[in-house]
Each structure stands twice: as structure tokens, then as C-alpha cells.
Design an enzyme around this catalytic site. Sequence first.
Site, mmCIF file in Angstrom:
data_model
loop_
_atom_site.group_PDB
_atom_site.id
_atom_site.type_symbol
_atom_site.label_atom_id
_atom_site.label_comp_id
_atom_site.label_asym_id
_atom_site.label_seq_id
_atom_site.Cartn_x
_atom_site.Cartn_y
_atom_site.Cartn_z
ATOM 1 C CE LYS A 23 29.525 14.806 48.600
ATOM 2 N NZ LYS A 23 28.602 15.753 49.583
ATOM 3 C CG ASN A 24 28.233 13.139 51.951
ATOM 4 O OD1 ASN A 24 29.152 14.260 51.701
ATOM 5 N ND2 ASN A 24 26.947 12.932 51.239
ATOM 6 C CB CYS A 119 24.637 24.229 46.741
ATOM 7 S SG CYS A 119 24.199 22.768 47.670
ATOM 8 N NE ARG A 124 21.695 20.304 55.164
ATOM 9 C CZ ARG A 124 22.743 20.302 54.215
ATOM 10 N NH1 ARG A 124 22.321 21.304 52.620
ATOM 11 N NH2 ARG A 124 22.951 19.110 54.032
ATOM 12 C CG ASP A 309 23.166 12.622 48.752
ATOM 13 O OD1 ASP A 309 21.929 13.705 49.222
ATOM 14 O OD2 ASP A 309 23.422 11.852 49.572
ATOM 15 N NE ARG A 402 29.351 20.955 46.611
ATOM 16 C CZ ARG A 402 28.086 20.753 47.654
ATOM 17 N NH1 ARG A 402 27.244 21.127 46.496
ATOM 18 N NH2 ARG A 402 28.125 20.291 47.816
HETATM 19 N N1 EPU Z 1 18.838 20.125 59.686
HETATM 20 C C1 EPU Z 1 18.248 20.898 60.305
HETATM 21 N N2 EPU Z 1 18.986 21.497 61.382
HETATM 22 C C2 EPU Z 1 20.242 21.038 61.799
HETATM 23 C C3 EPU Z 1 21.160 20.464 61.022
HETATM 24 C C4 EPU Z 1 19.673 19.778 60.217
HETATM 25 O O1 EPU Z 1 17.023 21.021 61.275
HETATM 26 O O2 EPU Z 1 21.384 21.410 62.748
HETATM 27 C C5 EPU Z 1 17.935 19.347 58.739
HETATM 28 C C6 EPU Z 1 18.142 19.461 57.514
HETATM 29 O O3 EPU Z 1 17.839 20.963 56.905
HETATM 30 C C7 EPU Z 1 17.173 18.267 57.370
HETATM 31 C C8 EPU Z 1 17.407 17.150 57.662
HETATM 32 O O4 EPU Z 1 18.149 18.154 59.262
HETATM 33 O O5 EPU Z 1 15.877 18.728 56.405
HETATM 34 C C9 EPU Z 1 18.700 16.148 57.607
HETATM 35 O O6 EPU Z 1 19.472 16.814 56.976
HETATM 36 P P1 EPU Z 1 21.094 16.035 57.094
HETATM 37 O O7 EPU Z 1 21.555 16.787 58.628
HETATM 38 O O8 EPU Z 1 20.778 14.703 57.379
HETATM 39 O O9 EPU Z 1 21.669 16.061 56.444
HETATM 40 P P2 EPU Z 1 23.212 16.661 56.210
HETATM 41 O O10 EPU Z 1 23.692 15.940 57.283
HETATM 42 O O11 EPU Z 1 23.949 18.360 56.093
HETATM 43 C C10 EPU Z 1 24.118 14.762 54.912
HETATM 44 C C11 EPU Z 1 24.847 14.398 53.719
HETATM 45 C C12 EPU Z 1 24.124 15.269 53.074
HETATM 46 C C13 EPU Z 1 22.885 14.626 52.654
HETATM 47 C C14 EPU Z 1 21.952 14.499 53.836
HETATM 48 C C15 EPU Z 1 21.015 13.223 54.200
HETATM 49 C C16 EPU Z 1 27.321 15.086 53.594
HETATM 50 C C17 EPU Z 1 27.951 16.155 54.178
HETATM 51 N N3 EPU Z 1 26.543 15.722 53.485
HETATM 52 O O12 EPU Z 1 23.986 16.225 55.237
HETATM 53 O O13 EPU Z 1 24.765 14.858 51.539
HETATM 54 O O14 EPU Z 1 22.067 14.353 51.844
HETATM 55 O O15 EPU Z 1 23.140 14.344 55.101
HETATM 56 O O16 EPU Z 1 21.427 12.005 53.698
HETATM 57 O O17 EPU Z 1 27.937 13.806 54.872
HETATM 58 C C18 EPU Z 1 25.323 15.705 48.969
HETATM 59 O O18 EPU Z 1 26.680 15.026 49.335
HETATM 60 O O19 EPU Z 1 24.513 15.958 47.991
HETATM 61 C C19 EPU Z 1 24.346 15.794 50.276
HETATM 62 C C20 EPU Z 1 23.697 17.011 50.343
#
Ligand code: EPU
Length: 423
Positions: A23-24, A119, A124, A309, A402
Site C-alpha cells: 500500500k505505502n 482514522c 496528524r 505499523d 483500507r
Molecule cells: N508529523 C508531523 N508533521 C507532519 C507530518 C508528520 O508532526 O507534517 C509527525 C506525525 O504526527 C508522526 C511523525 O511525524 O508523529 C511521523 O509520521 P510520518 O510523517 O512518518 O507518517 P506518514 O508519512 O504520514 C507513513 C505511512 C504510515 C506509517 C508511517 C510511519 C504512508 C502513506 N503512511 O505515514 O502508514 O505508519 O509512515 O512509518 O506511507 C499505515 O499504513 O497504517 C500507516 C499509518
Amino acid sequence: MPEIFEIEGGQKLSGEIEVNGAKNSALKILAASLLSDEKCKITNFPFIEDTKRIMEIMEELGVRVEKNEELKEVEIDPSGIKGTSLTGELVRKLRASILLAGPLLARFGEVEIDHPGGCVIGKRPIDFFVDGFKKLGASCEENDQSVKIVSGNNGLVGEEIIFPKISVTGTESLMMTAVLAKGKTILKNCAMEPEIPVLVEYLNKCGAKISGAGTSTIIIDGVGKISGGEFEVIPDRIETGTFLMMGLVTDSEITIKKCIPEHLGSVLEILKGAGAKFEIGTDYIRTISGSKLEATSIATHEYPGFATDLQPPYTLLMTQAKGMCMVHETIFDGRLFFVDQLSTMGANIVICDPHRVIVIGPAKLFGKKLSSPDLRAGITMLIAGMIAEGKTIIENIYQIDRGYEKIEERLAKIGAKIKRVRN
Ligand code: EPU
């Protein structure tokens, strides 16, 4: 009518299960396809709710999408994009919609996006994205509902950007945006997840000039234009790890095929240290029954550390291990609250604070009615139902669909008893 899962617990699993495309990784290639006006063909594509919804949003922009579910392929034709407004309920419901903003800004010079949610962990901040776009020379106007981002008179211009915290989609978004910016962009404190180097491999094949992916510093030399191309989605490392823990917690012998074990990072070592018995091949993992699991504490960490995850299924696994351990969720607030529902099933879990729980095992679980708060907690509840005595019902299974394609059909083939029921 909402659908629910009904699970009959206590079945031993056996046989083989294949891992689907990640997915990611798929979501990022869909976004990257918007950087060009030529076609992009994606194979080993997972037809899950998240990718389907993102494609719907892309179609609303004027992108043509040809889907072939049987062949697991999609072809994206972004030549007819007629707008860059990412607004509406679908965008707001789906955190991943933020991924489309950078490529649209890079190609068309402006984008408007509603604040994405989703969800319980989807709501965030997006400050890393907005601050990064500003550093590249864009101006941003933000209100309660949306952000409008417009590139300056000179277009986007390369800069050095240091992420305040490691972010996977933040790294990918600014990297994609910088591909079409003028000059050099240096991104520091980048995420190193395996989905990033494969995205870069695709972009470079299409004419981008990116180096350093898979390390914490990524350098992008802007190019004016990139072409289309073809991309094979890599196996889903989170699905792999989830199936592995499912095999272990049900004490079954299953072979998880078409995976890349090394993409699990430190997870395999931690499981081995906890007494889990499994065999690792180049593209498979086989669980062996009879593991004597000992409680083993973990803290989630960016790749190659223990993936957040995989924290929910690991927490479940620890409810069946002997002794007491701590699970420390360091990435997301609110990702541990699902343990309350495991406790109603009989698990012995103490919530210390929003980021830490103590798990005491082994504990016998009993079937209950549960509701899935997010994707990874949802699949964990499904597995909990598989080891519980009696029947478990899971509501809000959209949160499972999802990320896991036709999960009940795939698990039925290895012996699980899960019914999808219209409620
Ligand atoms: N954060 C901020 N500001 C931002 C972006 C992120 O404060 O602008 C914070 C978040 O709140 C969190 C931390 O930074 O505390 C890290 O979040 P990250 O940005 O790495 O998460 P993401 O890129 O939004 C991806 C995956 C997630 C996975 C995380 C961590 C995708 C689409 N999503 O999310 O996948 O948990 O990296 O590995 O790639 C899932 O598949 O269930 C899922 C949630």
C-alpha cells in the site's frame, strides 16, 4: 449497509499465503505519476480501499485511470488534468491525499488542499509539507478548512531542508516536488523506509536526478520535465510482518510467499530473541509451531527499527508470551488505545500513558464485539478473534479493507473462519 467480520476462533492455520503489493509504495507511485504528462503503468498493484479512493480523487482532477484487477495492473494517464483543487469529503477522509499536493504544485504551480484526516491516527499535522513548500519558494494561505499553495514568480527553487522529525510521506513529498524545481535541493533527516529508494529508482528512470535515497540525506537536482514509465510495486513488508505474527500467535505452520524478509528491518531479530520459531528464505518466511514465546519489550522506531505499523500485532503476540514487557509506541499518539478492546477479550494490558503499555502474558482471550479504530489495530483484532474462544465480531471493517485486499478470502485458504456479513 455497513459490513462486519464474524470470526470463529480456535482454528489452526496451514498452507501458503502470498503477500500483495505494498500500500505505502503504490500510493506514492500514484502521486509520482502526476509529475509527468505521460502514462505510467503500475504492476503488482494492490486494489485496496486506500489506493481505490486516491485513484478516485485523481480521476476527479481529470486523470484517466485504467484498472485491471485480475492482472493487478493500473495505467495512469495524467495528460488531461484540468484542475489542482484537492477539496471535498474524500480528500478530508484520507490522510494519503496530502501526497498528491507536492507533485501537483511542482507541475502546475499551485494546489489547494483540504486538511486531510481519516482514522484515529490520520488526523496528524501537515506542517512539514507546508513548511517545505514554503522553503522551495511557494506561498501558502491557510484557513481552518484548507491550504492554498502557490509557487513564486520564479517557480519552485531548490533549497536545503532539514526535517524537524523523520517523516516518510514528508520525505517522499518534498523529494517529488523538488524533481521539477530549479537547482539543487538537499533534504536532511530523511526517512529511509524501503519504499523510498524504489520510488527514486522509478523517478530516475523517468529522467529525475536524485541521489542518496535510503540514507538520511537525499539530493535532488531539478529537471524541467520527466517522462512516464513502468513500476512494479514491491511486496508489502507490513502485510508480511502481520502474517508472520499471525502464524506465530496461532502456533501454526504457514508459508508467507512473495515477500522480501530483509525489508522487515529489526522485527525479525526481535521476534527471534523472543523465542519465535520461523525459517527465512530469500522470498519467503515459514512459521514453525511450538515457539516458546518470552515477553520482550520493544520501542517502535523509524526504519530499519521496529515499524510502528507492526506494533499492534506484536502487542497481541505479547499477550500470549510468558512474562511482562513494555510496548513503547514512539511514532503516533493514539496508536495504543486499541488495547482497551484486547483487554475486554481477556488480555492483561496496563496503559501507563498514551505511548506505553505493559503486557502480561499469557492470557486466554474470549470472543467479543469490537470496532476497528484504524487499519493496523483492525487487522490485529481480526487475528485476536482467530485465537479467542468463541465468536468475535468486528465493526468498522472499512478500516481493515483500507490496507488488506479480500483478507477473509485469503485467510480462509489457510484455514481461518472469517465471514463478511452485511449488518
Ligand atoms: N508529523 C508531523 N508533521 C507532519 C507530518 C508528520 O508532526 O507534517 C509527525 C506525525 O504526527 C508522526 C511523525 O511525524 O508523529 C511521523 O509520521 P510520518 O510523517 O512518518 O507518517 P506518514 O508519512 O504520514 C507513513 C505511512 C504510515 C506509517 C508511517 C510511519 C504512508 C502513506 N503512511 O505515514 O502508514 O505508519 O509512515 O512509518 O506511507 C499505515 O499504513 O497504517 C500507516 C499509518
